[in-house]
Scaffold this motif. Structure first.
Motif, PDB file in Angstrom:
ATOM      1  N   GLU A  79     -10.076   9.917   9.208  1.00 33.30           N
ATOM      2  CA  GLU A  79     -10.178  11.334   9.568  1.00 33.30           C
ATOM      3  C   GLU A  79      -9.142  12.192   8.836  1.00 33.30           C
ATOM      4  N   TRP A  80      -7.929  11.663   8.689  1.00 33.20           N
ATOM      5  CA  TRP A  80      -6.813  12.383   8.062  1.00 33.20           C
ATOM      6  C   TRP A  80      -6.148  11.468   7.025  1.00 33.20           C
ATOM      7  N   PRO A  81      -6.793  11.227   5.891  1.00 38.43           N
ATOM      8  CA  PRO A  81      -6.269  10.233   4.936  1.00 38.43           C
ATOM      9  C   PRO A  81      -4.867  10.526   4.416  1.00 38.43           C
ATOM     10  N   PHE A  82      -4.515  11.792   4.281  1.00 36.77           N
ATOM     11  CA  PHE A  82      -3.176  12.097   3.755  1.00 36.77           C
ATOM     12  C   PHE A  82      -2.066  11.772   4.755  1.00 36.77           C
ATOM     13  N   LEU A  83      -2.404  11.537   6.019  1.00 35.35           N
ATOM     14  CA  LEU A  83      -1.369  11.126   6.976  1.00 35.35           C
ATOM     15  C   LEU A  83      -0.797   9.763   6.621  1.00 35.35           C
ATOM     16  N   SER A  84      -1.490   9.013   5.782  1.00 28.97           N
ATOM     17  CA  SER A  84      -0.935   7.718   5.366  1.00 28.97           C
ATOM     18  C   SER A  84      -0.124   7.839   4.085  1.00 28.97           C
ATOM     19  N   SER A  85       0.028   9.060   3.572  1.00 26.36           N
ATOM     20  CA  SER A  85       0.924   9.255   2.420  1.00 26.36           C
ATOM     21  C   SER A  85       2.318   9.533   2.959  1.00 26.36           C
ATOM     22  N   ARG A  86       3.297   9.034   2.278  1.00 28.37           N
ATOM     23  CA  ARG A  86       4.677   9.198   2.718  1.00 28.37           C
ATOM     24  C   ARG A  86       5.027  10.675   2.890  1.00 28.37           C
ATOM     25  N   ARG A  87       4.694  11.473   1.911  1.00 27.41           N
ATOM     26  CA  ARG A  87       5.050  12.889   1.921  1.00 27.41           C
ATOM     27  C   ARG A  87       4.473  13.612   3.148  1.00 27.41           C
ATOM     28  N   CYS A  88       3.193  13.426   3.409  1.00 25.60           N
ATOM     29  CA  CYS A  88       2.541  14.124   4.524  1.00 25.60           C
ATOM     30  C   CYS A  88       2.940  13.537   5.874  1.00 25.60           C
ATOM     31  N   LEU A  89       3.206  12.252   5.919  1.00 27.75           N
ATOM     32  CA  LEU A  89       3.664  11.641   7.172  1.00 27.75           C
ATOM     33  C   LEU A  89       5.043  12.185   7.547  1.00 27.75           C
ATOM     34  N   TYR A  90       5.938  12.283   6.565  1.00 26.40           N
ATOM     35  CA  TYR A  90       7.267  12.845   6.825  1.00 26.40           C
ATOM     36  C   TYR A  90       7.158  14.296   7.273  1.00 26.40           C
ATOM     37  N   ALA A 161       8.831 -11.127   9.167  1.00 27.37           N
ATOM     38  CA  ALA A 161       8.930 -10.463  10.468  1.00 27.37           C
ATOM     39  C   ALA A 161       9.239  -8.981  10.308  1.00 27.37           C
ATOM     40  N   ILE A 162       9.853  -8.622   9.198  1.00 28.48           N
ATOM     41  CA  ILE A 162      10.237  -7.236   8.967  1.00 28.48           C
ATOM     42  C   ILE A 162       9.555  -6.680   7.724  1.00 28.48           C
ATOM     43  N   VAL A 163       9.525  -7.463   6.664  1.00 30.96           N
ATOM     44  CA  VAL A 163       9.065  -6.983   5.362  1.00 30.96           C
ATOM     45  C   VAL A 163       7.956  -7.877   4.830  1.00 30.96           C
ATOM     46  N   LEU A 164       6.895  -7.243   4.332  1.00 30.35           N
ATOM     47  CA  LEU A 164       5.841  -7.965   3.625  1.00 30.35           C
ATOM     48  C   LEU A 164       5.894  -7.538   2.163  1.00 30.35           C
ATOM     49  N   GLU A 165       5.831  -8.493   1.263  1.00 26.18           N
ATOM     50  CA  GLU A 165       5.844  -8.179  -0.156  1.00 26.18           C
ATOM     51  C   GLU A 165       4.426  -7.969  -0.662  1.00 26.18           C
ATOM     52  N   ALA A 166       4.260  -6.981  -1.539  1.00 28.66           N
ATOM     53  CA  ALA A 166       2.962  -6.705  -2.149  1.00 28.66           C
ATOM     54  C   ALA A 166       3.146  -6.516  -3.642  1.00 28.66           C
ATOM     55  N   ASP A 167       2.086  -6.717  -4.379  1.00 30.93           N
ATOM     56  CA  ASP A 167       2.103  -6.515  -5.822  1.00 30.93           C
ATOM     57  C   ASP A 167       2.477  -5.066  -6.117  1.00 30.93           C
ATOM     58  N   PRO A 168       3.364  -4.833  -7.105  1.00 29.13           N
ATOM     59  CA  PRO A 168       3.787  -3.461  -7.410  1.00 29.13           C
ATOM     60  C   PRO A 168       2.645  -2.524  -7.798  1.00 29.13           C
ATOM     61  N   SER A 169       1.552  -3.067  -8.315  1.00 29.74           N
ATOM     62  CA  SER A 169       0.446  -2.207  -8.746  1.00 29.74           C
ATOM     63  C   SER A 169      -0.654  -2.088  -7.693  1.00 29.74           C
ATOM     64  N   ALA A 170      -0.474  -2.716  -6.531  1.00 30.73           N
ATOM     65  CA  ALA A 170      -1.509  -2.700  -5.494  1.00 30.73           C
ATOM     66  C   ALA A 170      -1.551  -1.360  -4.771  1.00 30.73           C
ATOM     67  N   THR A 171      -2.750  -0.945  -4.413  1.00 30.65           N
ATOM     68  CA  THR A 171      -2.914   0.244  -3.584  1.00 30.65           C
ATOM     69  C   THR A 171      -2.882  -0.195  -2.128  1.00 30.65           C
ATOM     70  N   ALA A 172      -2.839   0.776  -1.219  1.00 27.71           N
ATOM     71  CA  ALA A 172      -2.842   0.450   0.209  1.00 27.71           C
ATOM     72  C   ALA A 172      -4.110  -0.324   0.573  1.00 27.71           C
ATOM     73  N   ALA A 173      -5.236   0.082  -0.001  1.00 25.16           N
ATOM     74  CA  ALA A 173      -6.497  -0.617   0.272  1.00 25.16           C
ATOM     75  C   ALA A 173      -6.441  -2.050  -0.248  1.00 25.16           C
ATOM     76  N   ASP A 174      -5.827  -2.256  -1.424  1.00 26.26           N
ATOM     77  CA  ASP A 174      -5.684  -3.608  -1.979  1.00 26.26           C
ATOM     78  C   ASP A 174      -4.865  -4.491  -1.036  1.00 26.26           C
ATOM     79  N   VAL A 175      -3.784  -3.948  -0.515  1.00 29.74           N
ATOM     80  CA  VAL A 175      -2.909  -4.707   0.374  1.00 29.74           C
ATOM     81  C   VAL A 175      -3.670  -5.110   1.629  1.00 29.74           C
ATOM     82  N   GLN A 176      -4.443  -4.184   2.190  1.00 25.95           N
ATOM     83  CA  GLN A 176      -5.209  -4.505   3.396  1.00 25.95           C
ATOM     84  C   GLN A 176      -6.260  -5.578   3.121  1.00 25.95           C
ATOM     85  N   ARG A 177      -6.875  -5.539   1.954  1.00 21.23           N
ATOM     86  CA  ARG A 177      -7.895  -6.536   1.619  1.00 21.23           C
ATOM     87  C   ARG A 177      -7.282  -7.899   1.338  1.00 21.23           C
TER      88      ARG A 177
END
Length: 193
Positions: A79-90, A161-177
């Motif tokens: 519904e509000w995709p930009f709420l998952s961007s750092r800038r708009c969430l802040y 438990a605190i941090v999950l590592e992801a590929d530097p070039s991955a998008t949020a959708a890539d990480v979820q998949r």
């Protein structure tokens, strides 16, 4: 600058009722549609341009978020995709609480982070502490991650438990998949921790 009155859970604008000056429900809904188009065209690269529109449509966002039952995170992002961007969430957090999360986080890392690092420097025999301290230059820019890793090590928490590592070039959708994300909050770091 003094904070305004608190209306819910420490928030100053939990459920705003007044529309922005010069706006109507119709114009706000049109802005919301523009935000959807911007996101579909630009993705998170459009967050800077989206921020003013997100601020204007804040009342619609709060109405949506305050529904009973509450929407799932997936539905919120849809519904509000930009709420998952750092800038708009802040920006949303600042409107909600009158607190700049970035400045508060920097303050806390600077003052409390230094205390934690000093404390842990005296625990060099504690398993893993010396390794963590050797991997970070806390005087440059790694203090936040170093503090998180020190706390994780001190309390004997597993890495994920605190941090999950992801590929530097991955998008949020890539990480979820790629990863079955846990039900509890985690920091997702792109690159090495």
């Amino acid at each position: 600058m003094a904070r305004g009155p608190v209306d819910q859970y420490g928030c100053v604008r939990w459920a705003p009722t007044d529309l922005p000056s010069g706006e109507t429900e119709t114009t706000l809904n049109e802005m919301k549609m523009r935000l959807h188009r911007m996101f579909s065209e630009d993705g998170f690269d459009g967050a800077e341009r989206a921020e003013p529109l997100m601020e204007k449509t804040y009342i619609l966002q709060r109405r949506y978020l305050n529904q009973v039952p509450a929407p799932t995170i997936d539905k919120v992002i849809e519904e509000w995709p930009f709420l998952s961007s750092r800038r708009c969430l802040y920006s949303h957090f600042k409107l909600l609480t009158d607190v700049s999360i970035i400045s508060k986080l920097r303050e806390a890392i600077h003052s409390k982070g230094s205390t934690i690092v000093k404390f842990c420097q005296g625990l060099s025999r504690y398993p893993g502490i010396a390794e963590v301290l050797a991997n970070y230059d806390v005087e440059v820019s790694d203090k936040a991650m170093c503090v998180l890793q020190l706390l994780r090590t001190y309390f004997k928490e597993p890495q994920d438990a605190i941090v999950l590592e992801a590929d530097p070039s991955a998008t949020a959708a890539d990480v979820q998949r790629m990863t079955r994300l846990p039900s509890t909050p985690r920091l997702i770091v792109q690159g090495n921790v």
